[in-house]
Design a protein around this motif. Structure first.
Motif, PDB file in Angstrom:
ATOM      1  N   MET A  43      19.248  13.162  54.136  1.00 59.46           N
ATOM      2  CA  MET A  43      20.477  13.957  54.189  1.00 59.46           C
ATOM      3  C   MET A  43      20.152  15.449  54.028  1.00 59.46           C
ATOM      4  N   THR A  44      19.181  15.757  53.202  1.00 58.22           N
ATOM      5  CA  THR A  44      18.786  17.154  52.998  1.00 58.22           C
ATOM      6  C   THR A  44      18.303  17.782  54.295  1.00 58.22           C
ATOM      7  N   GLU A  45      17.479  17.045  55.037  1.00 57.17           N
ATOM      8  CA  GLU A  45      16.961  17.569  56.300  1.00 57.17           C
ATOM      9  C   GLU A  45      18.074  17.727  57.338  1.00 57.17           C
ATOM     10  N   ILE A  46      18.991  16.789  57.353  1.00 51.15           N
ATOM     11  CA  ILE A  46      20.112  16.867  58.309  1.00 51.15           C
ATOM     12  C   ILE A  46      20.981  18.084  58.014  1.00 51.15           C
ATOM     13  N   ALA A  47      21.275  18.316  56.747  1.00 49.01           N
ATOM     14  CA  ALA A  47      22.075  19.479  56.378  1.00 49.01           C
ATOM     15  C   ALA A  47      21.358  20.766  56.760  1.00 49.01           C
ATOM     16  N   ALA A  48      20.052  20.816  56.505  1.00 47.80           N
ATOM     17  CA  ALA A  48      19.276  22.006  56.841  1.00 47.80           C
ATOM     18  C   ALA A  48      19.260  22.241  58.341  1.00 47.80           C
ATOM     19  N   ARG A  49      19.120  21.169  59.122  1.00 45.68           N
ATOM     20  CA  ARG A  49      19.109  21.306  60.584  1.00 45.68           C
ATOM     21  C   ARG A  49      20.442  21.863  61.079  1.00 45.68           C
ATOM     22  N   ALA A  50      21.531  21.484  60.413  1.00 46.18           N
ATOM     23  CA  ALA A  50      22.859  21.958  60.804  1.00 46.18           C
ATOM     24  C   ALA A  50      23.160  23.340  60.246  1.00 46.18           C
ATOM     25  N   GLY A  51      22.293  23.842  59.359  1.00 45.79           N
ATOM     26  CA  GLY A  51      22.557  25.121  58.721  1.00 45.79           C
ATOM     27  C   GLY A  51      23.744  25.058  57.778  1.00 45.79           C
ATOM     28  N   ALA A  52      23.924  23.892  57.148  1.00 41.83           N
ATOM     29  CA  ALA A  52      25.070  23.675  56.275  1.00 41.83           C
ATOM     30  C   ALA A  52      24.608  23.353  54.852  1.00 41.83           C
ATOM     31  N   PRO A  53      25.401  23.689  53.868  1.00 44.81           N
ATOM     32  CA  PRO A  53      25.080  23.297  52.496  1.00 44.81           C
ATOM     33  C   PRO A  53      25.087  21.775  52.372  1.00 44.81           C
ATOM     34  N   ILE A  54      24.220  21.237  51.517  1.00 43.89           N
ATOM     35  CA  ILE A  54      24.166  19.785  51.359  1.00 43.89           C
ATOM     36  C   ILE A  54      25.495  19.240  50.869  1.00 43.89           C
ATOM     37  N   GLY A  55      26.219  20.043  50.060  1.00 44.06           N
ATOM     38  CA  GLY A  55      27.523  19.605  49.580  1.00 44.06           C
ATOM     39  C   GLY A  55      28.529  19.415  50.707  1.00 44.06           C
ATOM     40  N   SER A  56      28.404  20.229  51.742  1.00 42.93           N
ATOM     41  CA  SER A  56      29.299  20.105  52.891  1.00 42.93           C
ATOM     42  C   SER A  56      29.046  18.793  53.622  1.00 42.93           C
ATOM     43  N   LEU A  57      27.778  18.404  53.732  1.00 41.65           N
ATOM     44  CA  LEU A  57      27.443  17.133  54.381  1.00 41.65           C
ATOM     45  C   LEU A  57      28.027  15.966  53.593  1.00 41.65           C
ATOM     46  N   TYR A  58      27.835  15.986  52.272  1.00 48.60           N
ATOM     47  CA  TYR A  58      28.348  14.894  51.446  1.00 48.60           C
ATOM     48  C   TYR A  58      29.877  14.885  51.386  1.00 48.60           C
ATOM     49  N   GLN A  59      30.495  16.027  51.622  1.00 50.54           N
ATOM     50  CA  GLN A  59      31.957  16.086  51.631  1.00 50.54           C
ATOM     51  C   GLN A  59      32.531  15.186  52.728  1.00 50.54           C
ATOM     52  N   PHE A  60      31.905  15.220  53.891  1.00 53.42           N
ATOM     53  CA  PHE A  60      32.402  14.438  55.025  1.00 53.42           C
ATOM     54  C   PHE A  60      31.698  13.090  55.174  1.00 53.42           C
ATOM     55  N   PHE A  61      30.451  13.017  54.734  1.00 56.20           N
ATOM     56  CA  PHE A  61      29.670  11.785  54.856  1.00 56.20           C
ATOM     57  C   PHE A  61      29.029  11.486  53.501  1.00 56.20           C
ATOM     58  N   PRO A  62      29.710  10.700  52.660  1.00 53.50           N
ATOM     59  CA  PRO A  62      29.243  10.477  51.293  1.00 53.50           C
ATOM     60  C   PRO A  62      27.867   9.817  51.192  1.00 53.50           C
ATOM     61  N   VAL A  63      27.510   9.008  52.215  1.00 52.11           N
ATOM     62  CA  VAL A  63      26.209   8.333  52.223  1.00 52.11           C
ATOM     63  C   VAL A  63      25.650   8.373  53.643  1.00 52.11           C
ATOM     64  N   LYS A  64      24.361   8.124  53.762  1.00 46.33           N
ATOM     65  CA  LYS A  64      23.715   8.177  55.071  1.00 46.33           C
ATOM     66  C   LYS A  64      24.274   7.122  56.023  1.00 46.33           C
ATOM     67  N   ASP A  65      24.656   5.974  55.480  1.00 41.54           N
ATOM     68  CA  ASP A  65      25.237   4.926  56.321  1.00 41.54           C
ATOM     69  C   ASP A  65      26.496   5.407  57.030  1.00 41.54           C
ATOM     70  N   ALA A  66      27.321   6.181  56.328  1.00 42.11           N
ATOM     71  CA  ALA A  66      28.558   6.673  56.934  1.00 42.11           C
ATOM     72  C   ALA A  66      28.261   7.606  58.097  1.00 42.11           C
ATOM     73  N   LEU A  67      27.230   8.413  57.945  1.00 39.19           N
ATOM     74  CA  LEU A  67      26.821   9.320  59.015  1.00 39.19           C
ATOM     75  C   LEU A  67      26.301   8.531  60.212  1.00 39.19           C
ATOM     76  N   ALA A  68      25.473   7.532  59.939  1.00 37.78           N
ATOM     77  CA  ALA A  68      24.925   6.704  61.016  1.00 37.78           C
ATOM     78  C   ALA A  68      26.026   5.933  61.733  1.00 37.78           C
ATOM     79  N   ASP A  69      26.969   5.384  60.971  1.00 36.69           N
ATOM     80  CA  ASP A  69      28.073   4.636  61.590  1.00 36.69           C
ATOM     81  C   ASP A  69      28.885   5.522  62.527  1.00 36.69           C
ATOM     82  N   SER A  70      29.111   6.765  62.121  1.00 35.18           N
ATOM     83  CA  SER A  70      29.885   7.691  62.949  1.00 35.18           C
ATOM     84  C   SER A  70      29.169   7.968  64.269  1.00 35.18           C
ATOM     85  N   LEU A  71      27.858   8.120  64.225  1.00 37.54           N
ATOM     86  CA  LEU A  71      27.093   8.374  65.447  1.00 37.54           C
ATOM     87  C   LEU A  71      27.145   7.176  66.388  1.00 37.54           C
TER      88      LEU A  71
END
Length: 209
Positions: A43-71
């Motif tokens: 999740m840290t690498e994904i947030a960095a790639r997006a240029g977003a704070p890690i908290g912003s990533l967890y705000q919308f995708f609480p866990v990595k599974d949720a992010l993967a499911d969305s994709l």
């Protein structure tokens, strides 16, 4: 489609700024998952790639599974829309145009496809993969065939769809083999086989006005 029951899902953004941020996070996630695979991606690498704070990533995708499911769901939605569009025009195009569209379906939306298929392979068992993709493809293609040829039985359309999905997968796999001797001829032959198969199985009068 989470790999574990009870996994927190993605949180839908309500404002335009949030929707833009989610799009950026999903794009970054697609790139990282495609490059490193599901297990190695963080999740840290994904947030960095997006240029977003890690908290912003967890705000919308609480866990990595949720992010993967969305994709994965995004890709399924894109593929379903392509099939719906083809179904809408299937009676107005010739067999070669129909075949070209079918054979190109599994190559469309390249970034989303690469990420989603890698995630499906890593997170779903074979039975789930069949239900998620193959069943949808076969069902929608069978509907396209019956719309094109109203006299075609449901069973015959189902059987044709099985063959056509197999041909689509063969073409997609061969496209990936860049530099393979005979690749161009092989793709040409697979296209010709698909055209001939549809023309032989569908009643010619079904294409008449």
């Amino acid at each position: 489609m989470s790999s574990e029951a009870g996994v927190p899902g993605a949180r839908a953004p309500k404002r335009a700024r949030g929707k833009q941020r989610v799009a950026e996070l999903l794009q970054a996630a697609a790139e990282v998952f495609a490059e490193k695979g599901y297990e190695a991606a963080t999740m840290t690498e994904i947030a960095a790639r997006a240029g977003a704070p890690i908290g912003s990533l967890y705000q919308f995708f609480p866990v990595k599974d949720a992010l993967a499911d969305s994709l994965v769901q995004n890709y399924v939605t894109l593929l379903a829309a392509d099939l719906q569009a083809l179904e809408a025009c299937a009676t107005r195009i010739d067999t070669e145009a129909l075949v070209d569209t079918l054979l190109g379906l599994l190559r469309a939306h390249a970034r989303e496809r690469v990420a989603a298929l890698a995630l499906v392979e890593a997170r779903m068992d074979e039975r789930t993969r069949r239900t998620t993709f193959r069943h949808m493809l076969r069902k929608r293609i069978a509907a396209i065939l019956r719309g094109r040829s109203p006299t075609l039985s449901a069973e015959a359309a189902r059987d044709m769809a099985i063959v056509l999905v197999s041909l689509m997968k063969a073409v997609s796999a061969l496209v990936d083999e860049e530099g393979l001797p005979g690749r161009t001829a092989g793709l040409r032959d697979l296209r010709a086989i698909t055209v001939q198969y549809i023309e032989q199985r569908l009643e010619p009068e079904s294409l008449q006005p």
